[in-house]
Each structure stands twice: as structure tokens, then as C-alpha cells.
Write a protein that holds these residues in place. Structure first.
Motif, PDB file in Angstrom:
ATOM      1  N   HIS A  54       0.832  -1.207   0.000  1.00 26.65           N
ATOM      2  CA  HIS A  54       0.000   0.000   0.000  1.00 26.65           C
ATOM      3  C   HIS A  54       0.868   1.258   0.000  1.00 26.65           C
ATOM      4  N   GLU A  55       2.072   1.155   0.561  1.00 27.12           N
ATOM      5  CA  GLU A  55       2.954   2.314   0.633  1.00 27.12           C
ATOM      6  C   GLU A  55       3.532   2.703  -0.724  1.00 27.12           C
ATOM      7  N   ARG A  56       3.378   1.823  -1.715  1.00 31.69           N
ATOM      8  CA  ARG A  56       3.987   2.067  -3.036  1.00 31.69           C
ATOM      9  C   ARG A  56       3.558   3.390  -3.632  1.00 31.69           C
ATOM     10  N   ALA A 114      -2.800   2.310 -11.765  1.00 29.31           N
ATOM     11  CA  ALA A 114      -2.784   1.801 -10.395  1.00 29.31           C
ATOM     12  C   ALA A 114      -2.417   2.872  -9.371  1.00 29.31           C
ATOM     13  N   GLY A 115      -2.104   4.073  -9.848  1.00 27.24           N
ATOM     14  CA  GLY A 115      -1.741   5.147  -8.932  1.00 27.24           C
ATOM     15  C   GLY A 115      -0.376   4.986  -8.294  1.00 27.24           C
ATOM     16  N   LYS A 116       0.510   4.232  -8.936  1.00 23.61           N
ATOM     17  CA  LYS A 116       1.844   4.011  -8.376  1.00 23.61           C
ATOM     18  C   LYS A 116       2.748   5.209  -8.622  1.00 23.61           C
ATOM     19  N   ALA A 117       3.552   5.539  -7.623  1.00 28.04           N
ATOM     20  CA  ALA A 117       4.552   6.572  -7.796  1.00 28.04           C
ATOM     21  C   ALA A 117       5.656   6.051  -8.711  1.00 28.04           C
ATOM     22  N   THR A 118       6.066   6.854  -9.679  1.00 18.22           N
ATOM     23  CA  THR A 118       7.134   6.482 -10.606  1.00 18.22           C
ATOM     24  C   THR A 118       8.091   7.652 -10.762  1.00 18.22           C
TER      25      THR A 118
END
Length: 295
Positions: A164-166, A244-248
Motif C-alpha cells: 500500500h505504501e507504493r 494503479a496510482g503508483k509513484a514512478t
């Protein structure tokens, strides 16, 4: 870059032949899982990691047959990780290298077993005298690959990626994630050639530093492809991280800054190769290729 293109193609072909030899087809009930392992490994790909192993080994005049066995083991670990990453419980992908993923081509249970088989077969290869006559060298290769693939490397990185922290990671967090998930195997691939060649500490340190910068540049380029390339161009689904709303890297830095950072990392990576002179030109060209590759 012509020499690099030819070297990549010839090494990829040699690694594919090695994988074909190491994973012979069999009949009977076991045949299906071996077929799935072969499908995962022989379906193409850039073979970047095994190329790094072969190219680094040549810096120390290691014979290709030994280097190709280690390169094949590295590729088996990489392919196992892709098979498992694509599973419904993880990334749930239908396409890999322009073809159906293993769990779509076969079934989910067979895909899990195929990944398990590739993982364990890689260590069997490293343990065999044909890889190196010195058991201490074989042991060091085995330990190094285990660290790169395990909880301190790929497995740990994948767990962070699914957490979830991703979505809340900052640049330092993403850098650490990718150092484990992507960079650890790239680092081992480069250092493996030095291990085979009995290289000195300074040479091994230089190759590890090159690989760390290369791995991060590779991931930034991958993030750029995820937003700039189509699924057909990339050979796999694109835009999934954003969905997915992932930080990149691209999401936090923007495309322009991310590309500049990738180029800076390439320059840094190449600087670590100075001690090897012209013998490292293929590795220098590889760093440039990584950030400009089309897929």
C-alpha cells in the motif's frame, strides 16, 4: 552502435542455444511444465542481463562457454520473475514480449510451477563443474545470485511494489525499490563476469558501480516507455502504473527531467569503466542503448 547491435544479436542467439540445451524437451506428465519453462525462456527478449554477464566476463578473458552458462542462469532467474510477475495475484498481465503470458498460454498452476522450475534450475547450473572448476567460484556465484533474487533483491522489491505504501514513495523510496526489484539482478549480471575471471576488488567495485547506475537508468527508461509507447511497441501492457496510482520516476519528475536524469546516470555509469579502457566499449554503448531502446 552497429557493433553493439551485432553483439547483442549474436549473444542473444548463443544464450538461446544454451537455454535450449539446458532445458531439453521431455515426454510424459512432466513434459508440460518443461514446455512452459521453455516457452518462458525461448520466446525472445533483449537478453540484456545475460549480455552484461558475457561482456563483463570478456574484460577478464573468460571463455564464452563458462560465461554463457552463468548468463543462462541469470536469464532463467529473470524469466522466472516475469512469469510470476504476470500472474493474476500480482500484475495480472496477458501479454509479454508480444506473446500471451505463460499463465494465459498454459494455466495458472503450470505458470507457478514453471517459475519455480526456472528459479531452482538456475542454481543447479551454477553448482555444476562445467560452470567453473573451482568450487569456491561456483559458491560465490550461487551466493551472489541468491542475494540478487531473494528478499534483499528481486523478491523484496516486488513486495514493496505490491504494498500500500507504493503509491506514497518519494524519489529515494522509488530508487531503493528499483535497486532491489530491477537493479540487483543487473548488478549481479555484471559482477558475475568478474567473479568468473577472478578479478581484483577494484575491478569488481567498478563493475558494481556501473551496474547500479545502469539499472536505475534502465528503470527510468522503462517508466518513460510506460507513458510514451503503445502496448504493441513495448510488447507488454503499458500505462498500468498510472492506472494503479503508483509513484514512478516520471510521475514525480516529469518526462523531461526523468530523461535528463537517465542521461546523467549513463554518463556516471560509463565513468566507472575508465579503468578498463577500450575493452569496455561494448558496456559503454550498452548504457546508451538502455536509455534509447524502443521497447
Amino acid at each position: 552502435m552497429t557493433d553493439l547491435s551485432e553483439a547483442l544479436k549474436s549473444t542473444a542467439a548463443a544464450v538461446t542455444r544454451q537455454l535450449d540445451e539446458l532445458l531439453p524437451q521431455i515426454g510424459g506428465p512432466r513434459g508440460r511444465v518443461v514446455e512452459a519453462m521453455r516457452y518462458a525462456c525461448l520466446a525472445g527478449g533483449k537478453r540484456l542481463r545475460p549480455f552484461l554477464t558475457v561482456a563483463s566476463a570478456r574484460l577478464f578473458d573468460v571463455r564464452d562457454p563458462r560465461a554463457l552458462r552463468v548468463a543462462a542462469a541469470v536469464e532463467m532467474i529473470h524469466c522466472y520473475s516475469l512469469v510470476h510477475d504476470d500472474l493474476p495475484a500480482m500484475d495480472d498481465s496477458d501479454l509479454r514480449r508480444g506473446q500471451p503470458t505463460v499463465h494465459r498460454k498454459f494455466d495458472e498452476a503450470t505458470a507457478i510451477l514453471a517459475g519455480d522450475g526456472l528459479l531452482t534450475e538456475a542454481f543447479a547450473i551454477l553448482s555444476e563443474p562445467a560452470t567453473h572448476k573451482d568450487p569456491l567460484i561456483r559458491g560465490e556465484l550461487t551466493r551472489g545470485l541468491a542475494e540478487a533474487a531473494g528478499a534483499r533483491g528481486m523478491v523484496g522489491g516486488q513486495q514493496v511494489d505490491m504494498s500500500h505504501e507504493r503509491a506514497e514513495l518519494d524519489l529515494d523510496g522509488i530508487t531503493e525499490l528499483q535497486r532491489m526489484k530491477t537493479g540487483a539482478l543487473i548488478e549481479f549480471a555484471c559482477e558475475a563476469g568478474a567473479i568468473l575471471g577472478g578479478a581484483d576488488t577494484e575491478s569488481r567495485t567498478a563493475l558494481r558501480a556501473y551496474a547500479r547506475d545502469l539499472g536505475l537508468a534502465f528503470q527510468i527508461a522503462d517508466d518513460l516507455l510506460d507513458v510514451e509507447a503503445s502496448s504493441e511497441q513495448a510488447g507488454k501492457p503499458t500505462g498500468r502504473d498510472a492506472e494503479a496510482g503508483k509513484a514512478t520516476f516520471v510521475g514525480l519528475m516529469g518526462q523531461k527531467r526523468a530523461r535528463i536524469r537517465a542521461e546523467e546516470l549513463v554518463d556516471s555509469a560509463c565513468g566507472h569503466l575508465d579503468r578498463f579502457g577500450d575493452k569496455a566499449d561494448l558496456l559503454r554503448h550498452t548504457a546508451q542503448f538502455v536509455v534509447n531502446r524502443p521497447s
